[in-house]
Design a protein around this motif. Sequence first.
Motif, PDB file in Angstrom:
ATOM      1  N   PRO A  58      40.829  15.683 -56.122  1.00 37.68           N
ATOM      2  CA  PRO A  58      40.082  16.162 -57.288  1.00 37.68           C
ATOM      3  C   PRO A  58      38.745  15.450 -57.438  1.00 37.68           C
ATOM      4  O   PRO A  58      38.502  14.417 -56.826  1.00 37.68           O
ATOM      5  N   GLU A  59      37.892  16.038 -58.253  1.00 37.97           N
ATOM      6  CA  GLU A  59      36.552  15.521 -58.591  1.00 37.97           C
ATOM      7  C   GLU A  59      35.580  15.633 -57.428  1.00 37.97           C
ATOM      8  O   GLU A  59      34.493  16.182 -57.570  1.00 37.97           O
ATOM      9  N   MET A  60      35.951  15.104 -56.285  1.00 35.28           N
ATOM     10  CA  MET A  60      35.100  15.179 -55.095  1.00 35.28           C
ATOM     11  C   MET A  60      36.014  15.118 -53.877  1.00 35.28           C
ATOM     12  O   MET A  60      36.869  14.238 -53.794  1.00 35.28           O
ATOM     13  N   ASP A  61      35.880  16.065 -52.947  1.00 34.00           N
ATOM     14  CA  ASP A  61      36.784  16.027 -51.802  1.00 34.00           C
ATOM     15  C   ASP A  61      36.393  14.908 -50.836  1.00 34.00           C
ATOM     16  O   ASP A  61      35.329  14.291 -50.930  1.00 34.00           O
ATOM     17  N   GLY A  62      37.286  14.633 -49.916  1.00 33.49           N
ATOM     18  CA  GLY A  62      37.081  13.523 -49.012  1.00 33.49           C
ATOM     19  C   GLY A  62      35.902  13.694 -48.077  1.00 33.49           C
ATOM     20  O   GLY A  62      35.287  12.704 -47.659  1.00 33.49           O
ATOM     21  N   ILE A  63      35.578  14.938 -47.753  1.00 35.45           N
ATOM     22  CA  ILE A  63      34.461  15.178 -46.841  1.00 35.45           C
ATOM     23  C   ILE A  63      33.136  14.834 -47.510  1.00 35.45           C
ATOM     24  O   ILE A  63      32.271  14.171 -46.924  1.00 35.45           O
ATOM     25  N   GLU A  64      32.965  15.262 -48.763  1.00 37.38           N
ATOM     26  CA  GLU A  64      31.742  14.919 -49.489  1.00 37.38           C
ATOM     27  C   GLU A  64      31.676  13.412 -49.728  1.00 37.38           C
ATOM     28  O   GLU A  64      30.603  12.801 -49.617  1.00 37.38           O
ATOM     29  N   ALA A  65      32.815  12.810 -50.045  1.00 32.20           N
ATOM     30  CA  ALA A  65      32.841  11.363 -50.243  1.00 32.20           C
ATOM     31  C   ALA A  65      32.454  10.637 -48.957  1.00 32.20           C
ATOM     32  O   ALA A  65      31.683   9.668 -48.978  1.00 32.20           O
ATOM     33  N   THR A  66      32.948  11.124 -47.830  1.00 29.97           N
ATOM     34  CA  THR A  66      32.594  10.535 -46.536  1.00 29.97           C
ATOM     35  C   THR A  66      31.106  10.660 -46.274  1.00 29.97           C
ATOM     36  O   THR A  66      30.444   9.704 -45.839  1.00 29.97           O
ATOM     37  N   ARG A  67      30.575  11.837 -46.567  1.00 29.55           N
ATOM     38  CA  ARG A  67      29.138  12.078 -46.349  1.00 29.55           C
ATOM     39  C   ARG A  67      28.300  11.076 -47.153  1.00 29.55           C
ATOM     40  O   ARG A  67      27.307  10.537 -46.651  1.00 29.55           O
ATOM     41  N   ARG A  68      28.702  10.807 -48.380  1.00 26.26           N
ATOM     42  CA  ARG A  68      27.944   9.875 -49.224  1.00 26.26           C
ATOM     43  C   ARG A  68      28.069   8.433 -48.742  1.00 26.26           C
ATOM     44  O   ARG A  68      27.103   7.675 -48.785  1.00 26.26           O
ATOM     45  N   ILE A  69      29.249   8.075 -48.284  1.00 26.97           N
ATOM     46  CA  ILE A  69      29.448   6.708 -47.769  1.00 26.97           C
ATOM     47  C   ILE A  69      28.604   6.495 -46.519  1.00 26.97           C
ATOM     48  O   ILE A  69      27.921   5.481 -46.371  1.00 26.97           O
TER      49      ILE A  69
END
Length: 221
Positions: A58-69
Amino acid sequence: MIRVVLVDDQALIRSGIRALLDAEDHIEVVAEGSTGREGVALAAEHAPDIVLMDVQMPEMDGIEATRRIVADERLAGVRVVMLTNYGLDEYVFNALRAGASGFLVKDTEPADLLQALRVTMRGDALLSPAVTRRLISEFVARPADVLPAADLDLLTNREREVVALVAHGLSNEEIAERMVLSPMTAKTHVSRAMTKLGARDRAQLVVFAYQSGLVAPRTAG
């Protein structure tokens, strides 16, 4: 010591993986999160060696989170290994393109998960045994932001051959055997190719190989 941030929205999954990792003397789980947004924040706060990141949250999927990291220069040393319930799905392609260093299905054997963390630290991680080489060619080869072929000019003929073998899923040892080289020489060729192409790990090297046309779709067996 391998420092890990664990991010998964299922508490049972987190507790199971944490119990496995905490039993290892050389691995420390420094934080846990249940959303992609928490994953990004925890990575920034703890700068771990590895983030084990669920794909669907929820809130942000893991792919978008990975992209930001991966995009955060302060976290250049952080590697992300994606976790999912499914090995044969669309997420593999997007996860690799986002900059993930590895991709594991959640039913991976405990020993394989631990080994994946070790090889990720060496920059050798790619996909779990359940995610086949055929899947690599099918998903990574899909056209998107194709890299200019001129980038291939940065590589020597031997380095191109090595990158192609990496894209077929071969390890350094298998590359050495195929090319009749020492494992150290094969590793050196891989490292030089990564440096020249600006790839942070082997997963990005695979993406480059397919996007640049160095390796054709559906040729990896």
